[in-house]
Structure formats: C-alpha cells, structure tokens
Enzyme design. Structure first.
Site, PDB file in Angstrom:
ATOM      1  N   ASP A  37       0.949  -1.186  -0.070  1.00 54.22           N
ATOM      2  CA  ASP A  37       0.089  -0.004   0.043  1.00 54.22           C
ATOM      3  C   ASP A  37       0.765   1.276  -0.122  1.00 54.22           C
ATOM      4  O   ASP A  37       2.055   1.202   0.412  1.00 54.22           O
ATOM      5  CB  ASP A  37      -1.007  -0.181   1.367  1.00 54.22           C
ATOM      6  CG  ASP A  37      -2.012   0.964   1.082  1.00 54.22           C
ATOM      7  OD1 ASP A  37      -2.390   1.550   0.148  1.00 54.22           O
ATOM      8  OD2 ASP A  37      -2.597   1.294   2.130  1.00 54.22           O
ATOM      9  N   ASN A  85     -10.863  -3.063  -6.429  1.00 55.70           N
ATOM     10  CA  ASN A  85      -9.626  -1.998  -7.065  1.00 55.70           C
ATOM     11  C   ASN A  85     -10.352  -1.872  -8.525  1.00 55.70           C
ATOM     12  O   ASN A  85      -9.962  -0.929  -9.311  1.00 55.70           O
ATOM     13  CB  ASN A  85      -8.335  -2.541  -7.402  1.00 55.70           C
ATOM     14  CG  ASN A  85      -7.657  -2.405  -6.270  1.00 55.70           C
ATOM     15  OD1 ASN A  85      -6.865  -3.301  -5.870  1.00 55.70           O
ATOM     16  ND2 ASN A  85      -7.702  -1.598  -5.342  1.00 55.70           N
TER      17      ASN A  85
END
Ligand code: FPP
Length: 265
Positions: A37, A85
């Site tokens: 991340d 996503n």
C-alpha cells in the site's frame, strides 16, 4: 544455506549484513503475506501521477521476491489487485495490468533462476484474455520449481474466496456433516499451503482490506509507515526480526515457569 545465499547477495560491509545477523534462521515465518500500500501517496509526494507510484512499486516487488526466496521463506503472497480495485479509473487499471504483464515478461528468468513457483490466487477468469495468457504461461513455466511459492492475489477478495470455496464444496457433493475447517480450507485458492505467519502492511494503514480473511485467523500483523515503492530487503528483514520477537499463543496462554512450579507444589 539460506543465510549464506542471502549474504552472498549483499555487498560486504552493507548495513543489511547486521540485520541478517539478527535473523533466527531456525524460526523463520513459513508464509509471509503482504498488502502493498501507499503507491498513490508515494507519487503524490513527488507531484507525479498515481501510476508512477505503481511503476516504482515494481522495483519493490522484485527486491521483496528475491529477498524472501533467498531468506528461505516457503510462501510469499502479494496483494496486487483486489476485486474492489475495479472502482479505480480505467487508465489506472490498464496501467496496473500492463505493469503486471511487463513484470512477468522481464522477471520470468529470475523466478526460474531462483527456483520460484508462481501461482495466481483470485478470480483470474474475469481478467482480460491477454493477461490470463501471460499469467498461465508463467504458472506453467514455473510449475516444477521446488523453491519458494510466490502467490499473487489478483482480482482477489477474501469474502469472494470463501464464497468460491463454499460453491466448490457444494459442487463436490460434500455432505454438511463431513465439512470441517480442514476440509473447507482444501477448497480455498490456497489449498495445501500453510496459513500466513506474518502479514505485512505498508504505509501505516491499520486494516486487513478483505485479504486472506480465512487464512489470517492467527497471523501476526506488522504495519510499517514505509510506502510500498520504498520497501526493500532491509524492511522485509526488519519485519521478520520483529515477528521473531513476538509470542504466538493461538488462543492459549503462556504459563510463567515460576507459576508452573508453584502450581506443581
Ligand atoms: C496500493 O497502493 C497498491 C495497489 C493497489 C497495487 C499494487 C501493485 C503493484 C505494486 C504493481 C503490480 C504488482 C506486481 C506484483 C507486478 P494505492 O494506490 O492504494 O496507494 P494509496 O493508498 O497511497 O493511494
């Protein structure tokens, strides 16, 4: 062997040598899972488009895969693209897919040289045909590698995986009374693999983000402020050293040896 393999890759006098000295090679985590991340924030700090963060993230992937393999980790699972996503802008998604394709083309040789087996976990069938072809080719080429297993979670969701496992169990005609945790786990994408011992999340967020929900029941979580594109060998070694200082109890208790002797009395 793993220590020597790792040290042979580190230039003499490099500070990472000291970190290797702190690793207990008899107590390595078998399976490390990572939530990569912070790519977007890394790019924003440099006034660059988000996709530049993903591009830079590839170097971190390369370094992490090779470090884990040389360290002697049995399974490494990287979260590359979640089911959620798809909500991102189309250009970002297509760049991520292009980077993945490019990574596989350029790194296949490294995977083979390091005896790494590559496996996709997730709903691969929903990906574009050309991406699926590339992924399948990498899986076939590395299928006989006996070293580290490198799982890449793609179009992956933890809840979706559990639903998919339930569907497969029903399709296989399992009777309710024959279903237990071990049997259920054999229908997951990670069937036959050890559960992660260590889950690393970069960029400081304290979430599990629908990642390996079944498998992380007793996993040690390690969060680092480092943004994924900056993550390197040193950070992985630091995470392993921190993990080795933890006490894993799996819901049990640790009895203080002094209490144990007084109880015996
Ligand atoms: C999270 O950062 C990262 C991703 C959603 C993608 C990770 C993908 C790669 C590193 C490249 C492809 C992978 C492989 C294995 C070749 P973010 O964009 O959510 O960052 P932010 O939270 O700072 O916005």
């Amino acid at each position: 062997m793993a220590r020597a393999d790792l040290l042979s890759w580190i230039p003499e006098g490099h500070p990472d040598e000291m970190l290797v000295g702190q690793v207990n090679f008899d107590r390595l985590p078998e399976h490390i899972a990572i939530i990569m991340d912070g790519n977007g924030r890394w790019a924003a700090q440099r006034h660059l488009p988000r996709v530049e963060g993903h591009r830079a993230g590839i170097d971190a992937v390369r370094d992490t895969v090779e470090t884990a393999a040389r360290l002697g980790i049995k399974v490494l699972t990287l979260y590359a693209f979640s089911i959620e996503n798809w909500k991102r802008p189309a250009t970002e998604i297509s760049t991520l897919m292009m980077l993945l394709k490019r990574y596989l083309r350029s790194e296949l040789k490294t995977l083979l040289t390091n005896n790494i087996r590559f496996l996709v976990i997730g709903r691969m069938d929903d990906l574009a045909d050309d991406i699926q072809d590339e992924l399948r080719a990498a899986m076939v080429r590395t299928a006989n590698d006996s070293g580290m297993l490198f799982n890449i979670a793609l179009n992956y969701g933890g809840r979706a995986e559990i639903v998919d496992a339930a569907r497969r169990a029903i399709e296989a005609g399992i009777r309710p009374e024959d279903l237990d945790e071990q049997r259920f786990a054999s229908f997951l994408y990670t069937a036959g693999q050890p559960d992660p011992d260590l889950l690393i999340r970069t960029s400081g967020e304290m979430r599990v983000s629908n990642y390996l929900l079944w498998q992380i029941a007793y996993t040690e979580i390690y969060v680092t402020e480092t943004l994924w594109p900056d993550f390197r060998r040193r950070h992985l070694l630091e995470a392993v050293v921190a993990y080795q200082k933890r006490e894993r109890r799996y819901g049990g208790i640790t009895i203080d040896p002094r209490l144990r002797s007084s109880q015996a009395r």
